[in-house]
Design a protein around this motif. Sequence first.
Motif, short mmCIF file in Angstrom:
data_model
loop_
_atom_site.label_atom_id
_atom_site.label_comp_id
_atom_site.label_asym_id
_atom_site.label_seq_id
_atom_site.Cartn_x
_atom_site.Cartn_y
_atom_site.Cartn_z
N ALA A 277 0.84 -1.20 0.00
CA ALA A 277 0.00 0.00 0.00
C ALA A 277 0.87 1.25 0.00
CB ALA A 277 -0.93 0.00 1.21
N ASP B 296 -0.88 4.44 0.96
CA ASP B 296 -1.52 5.33 1.92
C ASP B 296 -1.13 4.90 3.34
OD1 ASP B 296 -3.76 7.35 2.60
OD2 ASP B 296 -4.31 5.56 3.75
N ASP C 137 -6.17 1.44 -0.35
CA ASP C 137 -5.51 2.66 -0.81
C ASP C 137 -6.50 3.63 -1.46
OD1 ASP C 137 -2.83 2.71 -0.10
OD2 ASP C 137 -2.18 1.52 -1.81
#
Length: 268
Positions: A164, A166, A249
């Motif tokens: 990911a 984020d 995300d």
Amino acid sequence: MTALDRTLHRPGAGIRFRDGGGDGRSVVFLHGAGMDHTMFLAAADAAQAAGFRAVLCDLRGHGESDLGAGVRFTADDALDDVLALLDALELDRPVLVGHSLGGNLAQAFVRAHPQRTGGLIAVDSTWNAGPLSGIERFGLSLAAPMLALIPASRLPGIMARASAVDPAAVAEITRVFARMPKKTFLDVWRATVSFVDPDPEYRTPVPLGLIRGAEDRTGNIAKAMPAWADAEGVHERVIPRAGHVVTLDASDAASRAILEVLDGFALA
């Protein structure tokens, strides 16, 4: 929709699931390795709200689904669990939506039981039947031994940062991964690799949708999925500013993409 509220009792495992019910076309969500159903919560709720019958589950050994003492995670057992779930709910040719391992599992299920499925949506998953270079084959053979060398305390964070972009998504993936014993995760990884079975003549016999995060750098997905789309003549949906776990995300964009594919299947 409520949290997982039912259990399917299987040899060596208890599969936790929830069935949104209703008369709409059924859609079964299959999460990735080390993850659980929560990665598809938003997408399942969106599908249910749009009139589909959304089914969520935790694969054996993941999340709320247990493994019996001494039971190992295998690809064959996971495939049988999917078939048993479809039978138990009497689902008529559901669409399978699978992320990563769930996508490999869904592909293998469609290949083995094409008459039982009405569509396949692969999310950030490699192409089981696609060609592999010598380097890719070598990388697959080394993956499990290399993962085995990583200390259990560090493995969840390493996997999350690879999955990911984020920060909130990284934190959530780390939390979920940490629930699984390292030994089980290595078995899950080996099962995932076993689904990769190149066959240049094979084409998906049901409607196909492909979705990935633009920043997914895991395995060969960024290379394999566009090639898969070209080979099958389908549109690949690439979601910007999202990595491997695109549903965390870019939750809203991923849910929209899944619904767009489902709506396209209905019109086909």
